[in-house]
Design a protein around this motif. Structure first.
Motif, PDB file in Angstrom:
ATOM      1  N   ALA A 197       0.828  -1.205   0.000  1.00 58.23           N
ATOM      2  CA  ALA A 197       0.000   0.000   0.000  1.00 58.23           C
ATOM      3  C   ALA A 197       0.867   1.261   0.000  1.00 58.23           C
ATOM      4  O   ALA A 197       0.604   2.209  -0.751  1.00 58.23           O
ATOM      5  CB  ALA A 197      -0.943   0.000   1.208  1.00 58.23           C
ATOM      6  N   LEU A 252      -5.645  -2.969   4.200  1.00 65.63           N
ATOM      7  CA  LEU A 252      -4.479  -2.506   3.439  1.00 65.63           C
ATOM      8  C   LEU A 252      -4.454  -3.105   2.039  1.00 65.63           C
ATOM      9  O   LEU A 252      -4.070  -2.434   1.074  1.00 65.63           O
ATOM     10  CB  LEU A 252      -3.194  -2.867   4.181  1.00 65.63           C
ATOM     11  CG  LEU A 252      -2.917  -2.076   5.468  1.00 65.63           C
ATOM     12  CD1 LEU A 252      -1.775  -2.713   6.251  1.00 65.63           C
ATOM     13  CD2 LEU A 252      -2.599  -0.625   5.143  1.00 65.63           C
ATOM     14  N   SER A 256      -4.582  -1.074  -1.387  1.00 65.92           N
ATOM     15  CA  SER A 256      -3.601  -1.315  -2.453  1.00 65.92           C
ATOM     16  C   SER A 256      -4.302  -1.488  -3.798  1.00 65.92           C
ATOM     17  O   SER A 256      -3.816  -0.991  -4.825  1.00 65.92           O
ATOM     18  CB  SER A 256      -2.774  -2.570  -2.130  1.00 65.92           C
ATOM     19  OG  SER A 256      -2.042  -2.400  -0.943  1.00 65.92           O
TER      20      SER A 256
END
Length: 277
Positions: A197, A252, A256
């Protein structure tokens, strides 16, 4: 040259550009050494061998542990024979865990700030854009060139910390205490998703700004939420458990995916070429 060869060439080139500059690789080694090895080791050694009440500000942590015991959140602490055992256990297996998220964030920020922004400063991005490789290949190479060293640095620091923690804890507990389930999930799941990320965010920033310093400063803002996480863990207000770690990694990963979509939409070959003018 096929896509895999192009990606490997990009990875080698980006890693070589970092290792050839002491201003880039030295902070990447110093920060993990301090926050992942030296400081935790010193605190664990002091907590295992000294009179805790002689250490300034230790009462804050002792009160936190007592509150966790009373609330039934950490029953394992209640059965321990001394305050030294409790605080060593709490420090080694819980309190230091969020610090290890700073390592991939810091490394990723340096590596990706050196990515497109570094190419712009060195006047080499234009040459990359005129190569026959696709933009997808270019971005994959840039992301992997940051992800691989970031994970390697995090995992090596984790292994060294684990060895030191077990050496210091074994005489007290009579068995190997590290790692526990939280640490395994953190290193195997959260650290890679956090790194990915941060890398995608920094690649996006690095492709938009004109210089390394600007990209690094903007990307460094990611550390602020981690500081809040560290404070919450230290005060007992936010006790990180396995399910929270799994959820954090999932969030996360979703972030991403969103960032990856933005990278592919906002960064076209023509746009990056125009940013050189």
């Amino acid at each position: 040259m096929n896509n895999r060869q192009a990606i490997r060439a990009l990875i080698r080139k980006d890693i070589r550009s970092v290792t050839s500059s002491i201003q880039l690789w030295l902070p990447m080694l110093i920060v993990p050494l301090i926050i992942g090895i030296i400081v935790p080791s010193a605190l664990l050694w002091a907590a295992s061998r000294m009179n805790l009440h002689s250490i300034s500000n230790i009462n804050v942590i002792l009160e936190t542990m007592n509150r966790l015991i009373q609330d039934g959140l950490m029953p394992s602490l209640a059965s321990m024979t001394s305050e030294n055992h409790r605080i060593v256990y709490y420090l080694a297996l819980y309190m230091f865990a969020p610090l290890f998220l700073i390592i991939p964030v810091m490394a990723s920020s340096i590596l990706t700030a050196n990515s497109f922004a570094g190419e712009k400063e060195r006047k080499t991005l234009e040459g990359l854009l005129f190569t026959p490789m696709s933009m997808s290949t270019l971005f994959k190479g840039k992301v992997l060139a940051a992800l691989i060293p970031s994970l390697f640095l995090s995992w090596v620091t984790f292994i060294l910390y684990g060895v030191i923690a077990n050496i210091l804890m074994y005489p007290m507990f009579g068995k190997l205490m590290f790692p526990n389930l939280n640490w395994i999930i953190l290193i195997v799941w959260v650290v890679p998703t956090c790194s990915l990320a941060v890398i995608l965010l920094n690649v996006l920033i690095s492709a938009k700004v004109r210089g390394f310093q600007e990209a690094y400063q903007l990307g460094g803002l990611v550390v602020l939420p981690l500081l809040a996480l560290i404070a919450g863990q230290a005060t007992g207000m936010l006790l990180i458990g396995p399910w929270m770690l799994f959820g954090t990694g999932a969030v996360l990963l979703l972030i991403s995916w969103v960032l990856l979509r933005l990278v592919t939409i906002w960064n076209r070959r023509q746009q990056l070429a125009e940013s050189q003018i």
